[in-house]
Design a protein around this motif. Structure first.
Motif, PDB file in Angstrom:
ATOM      1  N   ASP A 191       0.859  -1.176   0.000  1.00 31.66           N
ATOM      2  CA  ASP A 191       0.000   0.000   0.000  1.00 31.66           C
ATOM      3  C   ASP A 191       0.901   1.232   0.000  1.00 31.66           C
ATOM      4  OD1 ASP A 191      -1.547   2.252   1.142  1.00 31.66           O
ATOM      5  OD2 ASP A 191      -3.125   0.731   1.348  1.00 31.66           O
ATOM      6  N   LEU A 192       0.563   2.218  -0.803  1.00 33.25           N
ATOM      7  CA  LEU A 192       1.404   3.415  -0.893  1.00 33.25           C
ATOM      8  C   LEU A 192       1.445   4.214   0.408  1.00 33.25           C
ATOM      9  CD1 LEU A 192       0.709   4.605  -4.536  1.00 33.25           C
ATOM     10  CD2 LEU A 192       2.758   3.495  -3.629  1.00 33.25           C
ATOM     11  N   SER A 193       0.569   3.909   1.336  1.00 37.08           N
ATOM     12  CA  SER A 193       0.649   4.577   2.634  1.00 37.08           C
ATOM     13  C   SER A 193       1.660   3.884   3.563  1.00 37.08           C
ATOM     14  CB  SER A 193      -0.725   4.631   3.303  1.00 37.08           C
ATOM     15  OG  SER A 193      -1.162   3.326   3.620  1.00 37.08           O
ATOM     16  N   ASN A 194       2.141   2.715   3.158  1.00 38.55           N
ATOM     17  CA  ASN A 194       3.151   1.984   3.930  1.00 38.55           C
ATOM     18  C   ASN A 194       4.522   2.602   3.643  1.00 38.55           C
ATOM     19  OD1 ASN A 194       5.031   0.204   4.986  1.00 38.55           O
ATOM     20  ND2 ASN A 194       4.155  -1.616   4.020  1.00 38.55           N
ATOM     21  N   PRO A 195       5.175   3.194   4.655  1.00 36.92           N
ATOM     22  CA  PRO A 195       6.462   3.854   4.413  1.00 36.92           C
ATOM     23  C   PRO A 195       7.557   2.895   3.938  1.00 36.92           C
ATOM     24  CG  PRO A 195       5.991   3.753   6.770  1.00 36.92           C
ATOM     25  CD  PRO A 195       4.766   3.281   6.055  1.00 36.92           C
ATOM     26  N   VAL A 196       7.478   1.630   4.326  1.00 42.57           N
ATOM     27  CA  VAL A 196       8.483   0.655   3.879  1.00 42.57           C
ATOM     28  C   VAL A 196       8.299   0.379   2.387  1.00 42.57           C
ATOM     29  CG1 VAL A 196       9.391  -1.682   4.181  1.00 42.57           C
ATOM     30  CG2 VAL A 196       8.691  -0.341   6.188  1.00 42.57           C
ATOM     31  N   PHE A 197       7.062   0.223   1.952  1.00 41.07           N
ATOM     32  CA  PHE A 197       6.799  -0.009   0.528  1.00 41.07           C
ATOM     33  C   PHE A 197       7.213   1.201  -0.301  1.00 41.07           C
ATOM     34  CE2 PHE A 197       3.698  -0.254  -3.122  1.00 41.07           C
ATOM     35  CZ  PHE A 197       4.339  -1.304  -3.775  1.00 41.07           C
ATOM     36  N   ARG A 198       6.911   2.383   0.194  1.00 46.27           N
ATOM     37  CA  ARG A 198       7.308   3.605  -0.519  1.00 46.27           C
ATOM     38  C   ARG A 198       8.830   3.696  -0.614  1.00 46.27           C
ATOM     39  NH1 ARG A 198       3.611   7.409  -1.644  1.00 46.27           N
ATOM     40  NH2 ARG A 198       5.145   9.065  -1.544  1.00 46.27           N
ATOM     41  N   ALA A 199       9.522   3.354   0.455  1.00 50.31           N
ATOM     42  CA  ALA A 199      10.991   3.371   0.440  1.00 50.31           C
ATOM     43  C   ALA A 199      11.518   2.325  -0.545  1.00 50.31           C
ATOM     44  CB  ALA A 199      11.545   3.111   1.842  1.00 50.31           C
ATOM     45  N   TYR A 200      10.899   1.155  -0.545  1.00 52.54           N
ATOM     46  CA  TYR A 200      11.294   0.103  -1.485  1.00 52.54           C
ATOM     47  C   TYR A 200      11.172   0.607  -2.923  1.00 52.54           C
ATOM     48  CZ  TYR A 200      11.083  -4.253  -4.166  1.00 52.54           C
ATOM     49  OH  TYR A 200      11.299  -5.233  -5.100  1.00 52.54           O
ATOM     50  N   LEU A 201      10.037   1.197  -3.261  1.00 52.62           N
ATOM     51  CA  LEU A 201       9.835   1.711  -4.613  1.00 52.62           C
ATOM     52  C   LEU A 201      10.829   2.822  -4.942  1.00 52.62           C
ATOM     53  CD1 LEU A 201       5.929   1.834  -4.772  1.00 52.62           C
ATOM     54  CD2 LEU A 201       7.462   0.142  -5.826  1.00 52.62           C
ATOM     55  N   PHE A 202      11.082   3.701  -3.992  1.00 56.59           N
ATOM     56  CA  PHE A 202      12.013   4.799  -4.215  1.00 56.59           C
ATOM     57  C   PHE A 202      13.421   4.274  -4.486  1.00 56.59           C
ATOM     58  CE2 PHE A 202      15.214   7.736  -2.532  1.00 56.59           C
ATOM     59  CZ  PHE A 202      14.976   8.835  -3.350  1.00 56.59           C
ATOM     60  N   TYR A 203      13.936   3.418  -3.617  1.00 60.43           N
ATOM     61  CA  TYR A 203      15.310   2.933  -3.781  1.00 60.43           C
ATOM     62  C   TYR A 203      15.437   1.976  -4.955  1.00 60.43           C
ATOM     63  CZ  TYR A 203      16.500   5.523   0.320  1.00 60.43           C
ATOM     64  OH  TYR A 203      16.713   6.553   1.200  1.00 60.43           O
ATOM     65  N   MET A 204      14.393   1.239  -5.251  1.00 63.28           N
ATOM     66  CA  MET A 204      14.406   0.408  -6.451  1.00 63.28           C
ATOM     67  C   MET A 204      14.544   1.302  -7.684  1.00 63.28           C
ATOM     68  SD  MET A 204      11.777  -2.594  -7.676  1.00 63.28           S
ATOM     69  CE  MET A 204      10.411  -1.499  -7.945  1.00 63.28           C
ATOM     70  N   SER A 205      13.810   2.397  -7.729  1.00 63.30           N
ATOM     71  CA  SER A 205      13.890   3.334  -8.851  1.00 63.30           C
ATOM     72  C   SER A 205      15.275   3.953  -8.951  1.00 63.30           C
ATOM     73  CB  SER A 205      12.833   4.429  -8.703  1.00 63.30           C
ATOM     74  OG  SER A 205      11.550   3.871  -8.687  1.00 63.30           O
ATOM     75  N   ILE A 206      15.828   4.347  -7.813  1.00 61.43           N
ATOM     76  CA  ILE A 206      17.186   4.924  -7.797  1.00 61.43           C
ATOM     77  C   ILE A 206      18.186   3.915  -8.354  1.00 61.43           C
ATOM     78  CG2 ILE A 206      19.069   5.667  -6.251  1.00 61.43           C
ATOM     79  CD1 ILE A 206      16.881   7.791  -6.648  1.00 61.43           C
ATOM     80  N   LEU A 207      18.072   2.664  -7.936  1.00 66.35           N
ATOM     81  CA  LEU A 207      19.026   1.649  -8.388  1.00 66.35           C
ATOM     82  C   LEU A 207      18.847   1.309  -9.864  1.00 66.35           C
ATOM     83  CD1 LEU A 207      19.080  -0.545  -5.188  1.00 66.35           C
ATOM     84  CD2 LEU A 207      20.991   0.783  -6.132  1.00 66.35           C
ATOM     85  N   ILE A 208      17.634   1.377 -10.366  1.00 71.98           N
ATOM     86  CA  ILE A 208      17.423   1.167 -11.804  1.00 71.98           C
ATOM     87  C   ILE A 208      18.124   2.273 -12.594  1.00 71.98           C
ATOM     88  CG2 ILE A 208      15.679   1.230 -13.648  1.00 71.98           C
ATOM     89  CD1 ILE A 208      13.812  -0.273 -11.637  1.00 71.98           C
ATOM     90  N   VAL A 209      17.940   3.509 -12.166  1.00 70.95           N
ATOM     91  CA  VAL A 209      18.617   4.628 -12.829  1.00 70.95           C
ATOM     92  C   VAL A 209      20.132   4.460 -12.722  1.00 70.95           C
ATOM     93  CG1 VAL A 209      19.018   7.130 -12.738  1.00 70.95           C
ATOM     94  CG2 VAL A 209      16.695   6.231 -12.562  1.00 70.95           C
ATOM     95  N   LYS A 210      20.607   4.008 -11.578  1.00 67.96           N
ATOM     96  CA  LYS A 210      22.043   3.802 -11.373  1.00 67.96           C
ATOM     97  C   LYS A 210      22.604   2.748 -12.339  1.00 67.96           C
ATOM     98  CE  LYS A 210      25.493   1.501  -9.199  1.00 67.96           C
ATOM     99  NZ  LYS A 210      26.339   1.715 -10.333  1.00 67.96           N
ATOM    100  N   VAL A 211      21.878   1.639 -12.528  1.00 68.39           N
ATOM    101  CA  VAL A 211      22.328   0.605 -13.461  1.00 68.39           C
ATOM    102  C   VAL A 211      22.364   1.160 -14.883  1.00 68.39           C
ATOM    103  CG1 VAL A 211      21.743  -1.621 -14.522  1.00 68.39           C
ATOM    104  CG2 VAL A 211      21.600  -1.346 -12.051  1.00 68.39           C
ATOM    105  N   LEU A 212      21.331   1.902 -15.246  1.00 67.79           N
ATOM    106  CA  LEU A 212      21.296   2.502 -16.589  1.00 67.79           C
ATOM    107  C   LEU A 212      22.434   3.505 -16.762  1.00 67.79           C
ATOM    108  CD1 LEU A 212      17.443   2.930 -16.944  1.00 67.79           C
ATOM    109  CD2 LEU A 212      18.894   1.209 -18.051  1.00 67.79           C
ATOM    110  N   PHE A 213      22.729   4.260 -15.724  1.00 69.18           N
ATOM    111  CA  PHE A 213      23.835   5.212 -15.759  1.00 69.18           C
ATOM    112  C   PHE A 213      25.162   4.483 -15.944  1.00 69.18           C
ATOM    113  CE2 PHE A 213      27.183   7.561 -13.525  1.00 69.18           C
ATOM    114  CZ  PHE A 213      27.182   8.730 -14.289  1.00 69.18           C
ATOM    115  N   SER A 214      25.308   3.328 -15.313  1.00 69.09           N
ATOM    116  CA  SER A 214      26.551   2.559 -15.435  1.00 69.09           C
ATOM    117  C   SER A 214      26.829   2.168 -16.882  1.00 69.09           C
ATOM    118  CB  SER A 214      26.509   1.303 -14.565  1.00 69.09           C
ATOM    119  OG  SER A 214      26.540   1.638 -13.209  1.00 69.09           O
TER     120      SER A 214
END
Length: 154
Positions: free
Chosen positions: A11-34
Motif C-alpha cells: 500500500d502506498l501509505s506503507n512507508p516501507v513499501f514507498r521506500a522500497y519503490l524509491f530505492y528500487m527506482s534509484i538503483l534502476i537509474v544507477k544501473v542505466l547510468f553505469s
C-alpha cells in the motif's frame, strides 16, 4: 508470524513499501547510468567492440580489451549480478512487516553502497580494500534481509 495482508504491505501509505519503490527506482537509474559510463569510455578512447561501431567516432578502432572500458564494463556487470538480489531480498524482507526505520535505513545504505561502489571502481579508482568494503556492505544487507525473510516465513 503476524497476519499482515500483501495488500497492506504493498500500500502506498506503507512507508516501507514507498521506500522500497524509491530505492528500487534509484538503483534502476544507477544501473542505466553505469551503461552510459561504458559508452562514455568507448567514445573517449575511440575503442568499440564491433567493427561496424567504429564509424561512430573518427579514428576509432575495434578493440575488445581496453583496460578503461573493461573497468566500467566490470562495474556494470557487478551491478547486474548484485542489484537484482536486492530487489528480491528487499521485497521478501518488506513482506515481514519490518520496522520502518530499519527497513528504510537498510534500503538507503544498500543504494548508497552500490553508488559508491561504482564511483570507487569506475570513476575515481580507489585502492583496495575500499571497493571490497563497499561491496561487502551491500552483500551483508542482502544476506540480512534474506535471512530475516527466511526465518519469518519458515
Amino acid at each position: 508470524m503476524a497476519n499482515t495482508s500483501i495488500t497492506s504491505i504493498m500500500d502506498l501509505s506503507n512507508p516501507v513499501f514507498r521506500a522500497y519503490l524509491f530505492y528500487m527506482s534509484i538503483l534502476i537509474v544507477k544501473v542505466l547510468f553505469s551503461s552510459l559510463l561504458t559508452a562514455r569510455q568507448r567514445f573517449r578512447k575511440r575503442v568499440f567492440i564491433s567493427p561496424e561501431d567504429t564509424v561512430l567516432a573518427r579514428g576509432a578502432k575495434c578493440i575488445k580489451d581496453d583496460p578503461d572500458v573493461e573497468r566500467t564494463r566490470r562495474a556494470h556487470a557487478n551491478d547486474l549480478e548484485n542489484i537484482p538480489f536486492f530487489f528480491t531480498a528487499a521485497f521478501a524482507y518488506m513482506c515481514t512487516s519490518p520496522g520502518p526505520w530499519l527497513a528504510q535505513t537498510l534500503f538507503l545504505v544498500y543504494a548508497v553502497s552500490r553508488i559508491v561502489y561504482t564511483v570507487v571502481y569506475a570513476v575515481v579508482v580507489m585502492p583496495q580494500p575500499t571497493r571490497a568494503i563497499v561491496w561487502s556492505v551491500g552483500y551483508i544487507i542482502n544476506i540480512y534481509m534474506a535471512v530475516q525473510a527466511a526465518l519469518y516465513f519458515y
